[in-house]
Design a protein around this motif. Structure first.
Motif, PDB file in Angstrom:
ATOM      1  N   LYS A  32      51.582 -22.188 -30.346  1.00 49.80           N
ATOM      2  CA  LYS A  32      50.489 -23.035 -30.808  1.00 49.80           C
ATOM      3  C   LYS A  32      49.382 -22.153 -31.378  1.00 49.80           C
ATOM      4  O   LYS A  32      48.460 -22.611 -32.022  1.00 49.80           O
ATOM      5  N   GLU A 127      53.068 -24.799 -24.531  1.00 52.03           N
ATOM      6  CA  GLU A 127      52.985 -26.219 -24.823  1.00 52.03           C
ATOM      7  C   GLU A 127      52.085 -26.414 -26.031  1.00 52.03           C
ATOM      8  O   GLU A 127      51.407 -25.486 -26.485  1.00 52.03           O
ATOM      9  N   GLU A 128      52.048 -27.640 -26.550  1.00 52.64           N
ATOM     10  CA  GLU A 128      51.270 -27.936 -27.740  1.00 52.64           C
ATOM     11  C   GLU A 128      49.800 -28.135 -27.398  1.00 52.64           C
ATOM     12  O   GLU A 128      49.184 -29.163 -27.726  1.00 52.64           O
ATOM     13  N   ASP A 282      40.058 -28.081 -27.597  1.00 49.88           N
ATOM     14  CA  ASP A 282      40.664 -29.256 -28.218  1.00 49.88           C
ATOM     15  C   ASP A 282      39.599 -30.019 -28.979  1.00 49.88           C
ATOM     16  O   ASP A 282      38.459 -29.562 -29.122  1.00 49.88           O
TER      17      ASP A 282
END
Length: 876
Positions: A32, A127-128, A282
């Motif tokens: 990622k 993981e994303e 995020d």
């Protein structure tokens, strides 16, 4: 206590007394593209790009001296302040015993003393998500109960690296943090960086999970520290201070920290307290709770996926430690694709992109490990080639995206055109993808023409691709791109008829000989490339490709010329540059592939003969090739003064310019002038004792550092590759083994397993993890030491293993062959030395197969259907 390394064959390692090392760090990343780094003291940055750092950007000195760490403090029995970083006044006087355990890509620090043990496990999950995880486990190892007050502090930087010195305080006024039940989320209002003042869309969060609830929140860094205190001894940890912060509160306009205070708890013998930290970048600040079960699940998945990345290459020699060390070398090209040349403490420059040379060399290892995934990347890379043979120098964020350079400063590194052919040929030999050469792709186009020496004032800035006379997109074949890249330099020569240095070659520090500088070294490489292109054309002809179509304007470069008439060569090149300065005609000429091969081969051989006849330097005792001319048109190498460059020798050997007898003399000279075991082997050059402003900035560096006379791994490993390629296996092994022995001696190299960019005069490995030498090291091990290579898909086995590299008469390698993972065992039952053996038989599926002999081994012409091949050696 001295640091001590314990490295296993599977790559897992432990470093005892790791705190006795300075400047060591470990990358934590995923696909990622989280770009994190961590030190034994929990220092290091976390980011996703230049403008989005969650943690403070960390340079070399910061990694060792800054206290802006990820941190968990413990107030023990209301008497002692102790930290997982080791940075408290108490710990400076009462040292813990500290060890590191590392795996792919897991980082574990254990701190022991006579009363308790604390283990910190860290990784970035595969993981994303942009996330970093840490589990801190405090265990009472004494027989007496103790009371501890845990306090978390993770300073949130939350902005661009540019703001370290550009509006550091002003950008803190943009901070807008929300306290949550399990942590703190900061979403600054704006982002101030080179892009301007733009609304920020990223959130930077720290979450803390434990069986205990957070008692108090400390979001403002200065309040957490306390007036007159610092992060060595923050007031909140020492004292019981009240505040009114609660979940839901908004805190704006200050430097922030994820500060979370827990209630004091009592631990009896062998009882534990555990807290898990989650650092997240995020767009919505959404919390994903991490408990011990999910932490362990993600940790196991991370290890599994990284091991999967490495499973397509496994080498087994008699030295199991070497086998484990090679695993860390083989993962380094992956790090380069993620980090570029930035974001690690010693790589404190750039903005995360990779350069042109990096694109091609990093693919060398990937082709060996996973060739089927490379095709699209190669095609995308070719889109950076200009029609004049130069190329874009800055790679964009998206595949196939290129720009000329920042601030429209265009430069030409004269070696750039040589690397694509080397990478492409390796790909073709692995997969026999003939059609790849005939894929049509556009050319990069900007306002710069004539090798960037002129500007096209009619250029439309919105059009980054070359057009034809009808203003339609022009596409040329991959083969056409390769011909242009290697043919243009033939004409771009200096006063001594070697190719002009332009703004530098592989050695970026040779950047001050723009007018008269020449690179004899890379003239050797281009010469051999032209011969290699001729060989490719002959292979294409044998496979039915009897004609080759090239852009009409290229024809002027294919005429027979008087090699020694430099002015005429310049006139021909100008004619070509003028013809392609705007839109091209778009029409093509068909060439007979064998006739085209002959034209290119003749030009390549002319270059080689010129160098042999004019650049071989000899004295009574030593001889070697000159590598360069400076801006005063004088040779850089001087055999009488003992001035020697390694680069000039590497490419004369690799490019098949040096004869076998000359190679022996080069080795003798290099051993005398350049070899120094104390710094891991062969230095890049001797000490010229002069700041050569007529050659390049590297001569301003202190001697023995970086490009001025360090053991620069990239060139040293290419020296080994060249020696192996020409059959000098003992000499090549000496190069690789000296680097390995030095790097694995942690007291000398002061670095974790892997290969550094260079070794400084004191023996420290510098700029680890991100270096093109890793790809070349793996390439050399696979294709030269074991000799597993190809010829347009046909398997070639040419082992150059030394007797001592066999274990009980066997050495083995697992690698990709014809899109299958195959184990090849090389059996040496008579314990023969290299040059004493040849291949007697090859067994596939209990069946002896036929082969054609090559210079050093055999070529197997049938397709490989089995996953195991046994090769037996016997005396010549």
């Amino acid at each position: 206590m001295k640091p001590k390394l314990h490295l296993q064959e599977n790559g897992k390692y432990k470093v005892d007394n790791v705190d006795r090392l300075s400047y060591t760090y470990f990358p934590l990343t995923n696909f990622k593209s989280v770009k994190s780094v961590i030190t034994p003291s929990m220092n290091g940055s976390m980011t996703i790009d230049q403008n989005s750092f969650l943690l403070l950007p960390t340079s070399n000195e910061d990694s060792h001296n800054s206290f802006m760490n990820r941190n968990v403090y413990f107030n023990i029995n209301n008497k002692v302040v102790w930290s997982v970083t080791g940075n408290t006044p108490y710990q400076m006087l009462h040292k813990d015993k500290v060890s590191l355990e590392a795996d792919f890509l897991l980082h574990k620090i254990t701190r022991n003393n006579d009363r308790f043990k604390v283990v910190v496990e860290s990784f970035v999950p595969m993981e994303e998500v942009y996330q970093e995880l840490h589990k801190i486990t405090f265990t009472n190892t004494s027989k007496e109960a103790m009371k501890i007050k845990p306090v978390v502090s993770v300073p949130l930087y939350s902005r661009s690296a540019d703001n370290i010195r550009d509006h550091r305080h002003v950008t803190s006024l943009l901070n807008k943090a929300t306290i949550k039940k399990n942590g703190l989320t900061n979403k600054p209002t704006f982002s101030f960086d080179e892009r301007g003042h733009i609304l920020n869309d990223l959130s930077y969060s720290v979450y803390s999970y434990s069986s205990q609830s957070i008692k108090r929140y400390w979001p403002i860094l200065e309040e957490f520290i306390g007036e007159g205190n610092n992060l060595l001894d923050p007031l909140v940890v020492k004292e019981d201070i009240q505040n009114n912060y609660k979940p839901g509160d908004i805190v704006s306009g200050y430097e922030l920290t994820g500060g979370f205070e827990y209630d004091e708890i009592e631990l009896n013998e062998n009882e534990e307290f555990t807290v898990i930290l989650s650092l997240v970048i995020d767009q919505d600040g959404k919390e994903v709770i991490v408990d011990e079960n999910s932490f362990n699940r993600m940790k196991n998945e991370t290890k599994k996926q990284w091991n999967k990345e490495l499973e397509n290459l496994e080498i087994k020699y008699s030295d199991s430690v070497y086998n484990g060390w090679l695993k860390w070398v083989s993962i380094q090209p992956i790090f380069r694709r993620i980090y570029g040349n930035s974001f690690l403490p010693q790589h404190d420059y750039g903005r995360g992109g990779r350069g042109w040379r990096d694109l091609w060399q990093d693919l060398l290892a990937l082709i060996l490990m996973n060739p089927t995934t490379v095709r699209e990347s190669l095609l995308n890379n070719f889109q950076g080639v200009r029609i004049d043979g130069s190329n874009a120098t800055i790679i964009g964020e998206n595949p196939g995206e290129f720009v000329s350079d920042r601030n429209n400063i265009a430069r030409v590194w004269m070696d750039h055109g040589s690397w694509p052919l080397i990478t492409t040929k390796l790909y073709l030999d692995k997969v026999e993808d003939i059609d790849f050469l005939f894929e049509e792709i556009p050319y990069f186009n900007d306002k710069f023409t004539h090798y960037t020496k002129k500007v096209n004032n009619n250029f439309n800035a919105d059009e980054a691709e070359l057009k034809n006379k009808d203003n339609r997109l022009y596409k040329g074949t991959v083969l056409e791109h390769l011909v242009i890249q290697n043919l243009v330099p033939y004409y771009n020569v200096g006063k001594h008829n070697s190719i002009r240095l332009e703004d530098a070659d592989w050695n970026d520090g040779l950047d001050m000989a723009h007018q008269n500088g020449e690179s004899v070294a890379f003239t050797c490489m281009y010469a051999d490339n032209l011969v290699e292109l001729a060989n490719i054309l002959r292979t294409l002809n044998s496979k039915g490709k009897t004609t080759i179509s090239l852009l009409k304007e290229i024809d002027v470069l294919l005429q027979n010329v008087d090699y020694n008439n430099i002015n005429n060569k310049h006139n021909i090149l100008t004619t070509y540059f003028d013809a392609v300065a705007g839109n091209v005609d778009g029409e093509s000429i068909e060439y007979d592939s064998l006739e085209l091969a002959l034209k290119l081969e003749q030009k390549g051989n002319q270059l080689k003969e010129h160098i042999r006849n004019n650049e071989w330097l000899s004295s009574k005792e030593y001889s070697w090739y000159n590598g360069y001319y400076d801006d005063d048109s004088k040779r850089l190498d001087n055999v009488e003064n003992g001035d020697m460059t390694l680069t000039g020798q590497v490419f004369s050997i690799m490019g098949n310019v040096a004869t076998d007898d000359q190679i022996k003399k080069i080795v003798k000279a290099a051993d005398h002038y350049l070899f120094d075991e104390a710094v891991a082997g062969y230095k890049l050059n001797t000490d010229f004792n002069e700041v050569k402003t007529n050659m390049g900035r590297l001569f301003g560096f202190a001697y023995g550092h970086k490009e001025n006379g360090a053991m620069f791994s990239h060139m040293s490993v290419m020296y080994a590759n060249a020696l192996y390629k020409r059959g000098f296996a003992h000499e090549g092994h000496k190069v690789l083994n000296t680097i390995y022995k030095h790097c694995i001696n942690i007291e000398k190299s002061k670095m974790y397993p892997g290969i550094p960019e260079y070794v400084d005069p004191k023996g420290r490995g510098m700029y680890p993890f991100l270096t093109g030498s890793a790809s070349w090291f793996i390439l050399t091990e696979v294709t030269e030491v074991f000799g597993i290579k190809g010829n347009f898909g046909k398997l070639i086995i040419e082992p150059k293993l030394l007797r001592k590299q066999f274990s009980n008469g066997k050495a083995s390698i697992k690698t990709m062959i014809q899109n299958k993972l195959v184990e090849i065992e090389i059996h040496n039952p008579l314990d023969l030395e290299f040059n004493e053996y040849h291949i007697e038989k090859v067994i596939i599926e209990d069946r002896e197969v036929s082969f054609d002999r090559t210079r050093f081994g055999v070529q197997i012409n049938e397709s490989i259907q089995n996953d195991r091949i046994k090769v037996y050696l016997n005396g010549k």
